[in-house]
Design an enzyme around this catalytic site. Sequence first.
Site, short mmCIF file in Angstrom:
data_model
loop_
_atom_site.label_atom_id
_atom_site.label_comp_id
_atom_site.label_asym_id
_atom_site.label_seq_id
_atom_site.Cartn_x
_atom_site.Cartn_y
_atom_site.Cartn_z
N HIS A 33 0.85 -1.19 0.00
CA HIS A 33 0.00 0.00 0.00
C HIS A 33 0.89 1.25 0.00
O HIS A 33 1.25 1.76 1.07
CB HIS A 33 -0.90 0.01 1.23
CG HIS A 33 -1.83 -1.17 1.32
ND1 HIS A 33 -1.39 -2.43 1.68
CD2 HIS A 33 -3.17 -1.26 1.11
CE1 HIS A 33 -2.42 -3.25 1.68
NE2 HIS A 33 -3.51 -2.58 1.34
N HIS A 73 -2.00 -0.82 7.16
CA HIS A 73 -1.64 -1.17 5.78
C HIS A 73 -0.50 -0.29 5.26
O HIS A 73 0.20 -0.66 4.32
CB HIS A 73 -2.85 -1.07 4.86
CG HIS A 73 -3.54 0.25 4.90
ND1 HIS A 73 -4.52 0.55 5.80
CD2 HIS A 73 -3.37 1.38 4.14
CE1 HIS A 73 -4.94 1.79 5.60
NE2 HIS A 73 -4.25 2.31 4.61
N GLY A 121 -3.69 -3.28 11.48
CA GLY A 121 -4.11 -3.77 10.17
C GLY A 121 -5.61 -3.85 10.12
O GLY A 121 -6.25 -3.26 9.25
N GLY A 163 -10.50 5.10 6.92
CA GLY A 163 -11.04 3.78 7.22
C GLY A 163 -11.12 3.50 8.70
O GLY A 163 -12.09 2.90 9.18
N HIS A 267 -3.84 3.28 -3.52
CA HIS A 267 -4.08 2.78 -2.16
C HIS A 267 -3.44 1.42 -1.92
O HIS A 267 -2.62 1.27 -1.01
CB HIS A 267 -5.57 2.68 -1.87
CG HIS A 267 -5.87 1.95 -0.59
ND1 HIS A 267 -5.80 2.55 0.65
CD2 HIS A 267 -6.19 0.65 -0.35
CE1 HIS A 267 -6.07 1.67 1.59
NE2 HIS A 267 -6.31 0.50 1.01
N ARG A 362 -19.47 -17.38 38.68
CA ARG A 362 -19.25 -15.93 38.61
C ARG A 362 -19.09 -15.34 40.02
O ARG A 362 -18.31 -14.41 40.22
CB ARG A 362 -20.38 -15.24 37.85
CG ARG A 362 -21.74 -15.38 38.50
CD ARG A 362 -22.81 -14.53 37.83
NE ARG A 362 -24.12 -14.78 38.43
CZ ARG A 362 -25.11 -13.90 38.44
NH1 ARG A 362 -24.94 -12.71 37.90
NH2 ARG A 362 -26.27 -14.21 38.98
N GLU A 424 -18.43 -3.31 24.34
CA GLU A 424 -17.61 -4.53 24.46
C GLU A 424 -16.40 -4.52 23.53
O GLU A 424 -15.32 -4.96 23.90
CB GLU A 424 -18.47 -5.77 24.17
CG GLU A 424 -19.57 -6.03 25.17
CD GLU A 424 -20.86 -5.35 24.80
OE1 GLU A 424 -21.88 -5.62 25.46
OE2 GLU A 424 -20.86 -4.53 23.84
N PHE A 450 -21.91 -12.09 24.28
CA PHE A 450 -21.43 -10.84 23.71
C PHE A 450 -19.93 -10.86 23.42
O PHE A 450 -19.38 -9.83 23.00
CB PHE A 450 -21.79 -9.67 24.62
CG PHE A 450 -23.28 -9.51 24.80
CD1 PHE A 450 -24.14 -9.71 23.73
CD2 PHE A 450 -23.82 -9.19 26.03
CE1 PHE A 450 -25.52 -9.58 23.88
CE2 PHE A 450 -25.19 -9.06 26.20
CZ PHE A 450 -26.05 -9.25 25.12
N ASP A 482 -33.88 -15.18 29.92
CA ASP A 482 -33.50 -14.17 28.92
C ASP A 482 -33.54 -14.72 27.50
O ASP A 482 -33.58 -13.95 26.54
CB ASP A 482 -32.11 -13.61 29.22
CG ASP A 482 -32.14 -12.49 30.23
OD1 ASP A 482 -33.25 -12.00 30.53
OD2 ASP A 482 -31.07 -12.10 30.73
N HIS A 486 -29.56 -14.33 24.40
CA HIS A 486 -28.52 -14.19 25.42
C HIS A 486 -27.87 -15.52 25.80
O HIS A 486 -26.96 -15.55 26.63
CB HIS A 486 -29.09 -13.54 26.68
CG HIS A 486 -29.31 -12.06 26.54
ND1 HIS A 486 -30.05 -11.51 25.51
CD2 HIS A 486 -28.88 -11.01 27.29
CE1 HIS A 486 -30.08 -10.19 25.65
NE2 HIS A 486 -29.37 -9.86 26.71
N ARG A 533 -24.08 -18.44 35.51
CA ARG A 533 -25.02 -17.61 36.24
C ARG A 533 -25.60 -18.39 37.41
O ARG A 533 -25.84 -17.85 38.49
CB ARG A 533 -26.15 -17.16 35.31
CG ARG A 533 -27.26 -16.38 36.02
CD ARG A 533 -28.36 -15.99 35.04
NE ARG A 533 -29.33 -15.10 35.68
CZ ARG A 533 -30.54 -15.46 36.06
NH1 ARG A 533 -30.95 -16.71 35.87
NH2 ARG A 533 -31.36 -14.58 36.61
#
Length: 675
Positions: A33, A73, A121, A163, A267, A362, A424, A450, A482, A486, A533
């Site tokens: 590039h 890049h 990158g 970008g 580019h 937990r 997150e 998640f 849930d 989830h 949980r």
Amino acid sequence: MRVANLSPELRQAAVNTIKMLAVDAIEKAKSGHPGAPMGCADMAFVLWTQFLRFDPENPDWPNRDRFILSNGHGSMLLYALLHLAGYDLDMEQLKAFRQWGSRTPGHPEYGHTPGVEVTTGPLGQGFAHAVGMAVAAEMLAARVNSDDFRPVDHYIYGICGDGDLMEGVVAEAASLAGRWKLGRLIFLYDDNDISIEGPTDIAFTEDVAKRFESYGWHVDHCDGHDHLAIAAAIERAQAVTDKPSLIICRTVIGHGAPTKGGTEKVHGAPLGPEETRLTKEALGWPLEPTFYVPDEVRTFFAELKAEKQAEARRWQAAFEAWRAANPEKAKVWDAHKNLLVPADLDAQLVEAAKTEKPLATRKLSEMVIQRAAALVPGLVGGSADLAESNLTSIKGGGDVGPCAKIGQYDCSWAGRTLHFGVREHAMGSIVNGMVLYGGFRAYGGTFLVFSDYMRPPIRLAALMQVPSIFVFTHDSFFLGEDGPTHQPIEHLWSLRLIPHVTLFRPADGVETAMAWAYALMEAKEPTLLALTRQNVPILTRPADFQIRDVWKGGYVIADAENPVATLIATGSEVGLALEAQKLLAGQGIAVRVVSMPSVELFLRQPEEYRNRVLVGRLAAIEAGRTDGWYRLIGRDGLAIGLEDFGASAPAGVLAEKFGFTPTQVAARVAEWLAK
């Protein structure tokens, strides 16, 4: 070395050298590039000459400024600068750009090339990791700086492109950086209005300045090819100590290329022989030899190196005097920089996880975190607005951020619990950045489902082999009501498939404590914890059990005489397997139960150990997809899991509907063994 004191001719010769080293390397590799190195050469030259503090012969000098090329890049820009500045990156490495075994890969890789602070990158990641470094710098400064000397007195600089700013992770990280008032963070934005597909207006028309101002950033503008204007903008940014800075540098992509400059054609592909010739002629550059560095440019960079090293030596002398005058703060520095942990940390954490009643892993993790925080000063972390569910807060440790009282939170940079908000993706990158900066073992928590939002930073942590810690709770359909949005199904194996990741799914307090102990005592790569949980039973183990057996990844937790099969289980399913074992014994079927908190660690054990643990026919029990288990149990093994999405209902109902009761598991095992 102030650029204003250098002749325009010398400055231009140095910039052209950077540009043409990049062009020649990309031409030789026949890939790369050139647009970004040519367009960013002016701003990078000014930054590295007048502002950036570094020691090429000591790339890990603690008080160096960090430089992050987020638009990775454009890697030949960084490699050319590292070579010219005197790092251990000789001309042969530039000539081997993008080739097997070279130290100049297509995108910068941390740990592979001296002077590269973070692997970049994937666009946006360098920016977000830099935010983590700036957070760590503020936190370490609050712990060690004193009136007579500031051991932490540096900046986090970066270059980013269009970008980068399109990526969502930058929005998350920039918002947090503004909230945290990270005055040490200064980014130069290569504003060239071109992306791979052409003009950025096709997809990117927002007012970047207003956007970042709304985040709480100091925003400035300059001509990205005017050295004095760039220097003045950086000086103005340094003067703003309570805001991160974005300097919007108006540039031309492929600056200097007569026909391709300013277009997408420059580019992501070499200029080609004809455009390279035209570019060299336009710049007054010799066509031969390639990889040409004028003598005056060599001399200039040698003088620059000497100046930078003299500055580092002055800091070192002042640092030694500070150590002698501030022995208590020096101990804090050592504890953080050396990441000191007690030799018996594992035993102490196991003791902290003892309980007289069943608890969720937990909750057991929360108990372990409190003891670990008391023993490991560098342990810090938080959650993506799920602290009450992930149970990741360090009680009494204070909250991280600029000094302020916000509701029930008392924030300062001396705090230990970070609040990432519902971000997150940025959380994962910031955790990595803090670990890369040094002095902290950082963790971030959210629900396992998640982790999908965090895959890029998890993968980068694995690629860089840095020991970030990611805490994922609500690890199966047993989270209940849930529902399937989830309930993680495919997640455990999708994470285990990432090379250089160690994932623990502990079954009780002992395994939870040892997972944390591994992360803090042994890990050289990212550690992931998958936690329940729901409550899990208190488990008993054989008399010869040693707590570090957990670090073997799998071990016999309950044996039988002449077992015909082994039931492998993880996490909450270990208790289920033990109940099924009892029911099978009542039918005259002898099976062994193996707890396997970490598949990765088990697979690293000698074959003799693995064969000794796994005997007879093999079955695996885990509340998720089963695909990965066949590597261990073979084609004829039994995998009890869940191949489809979950449902919304109480956990007990789901256990029955999905076949995860002791009676159902025992029946399936008995039927399988009868075949």
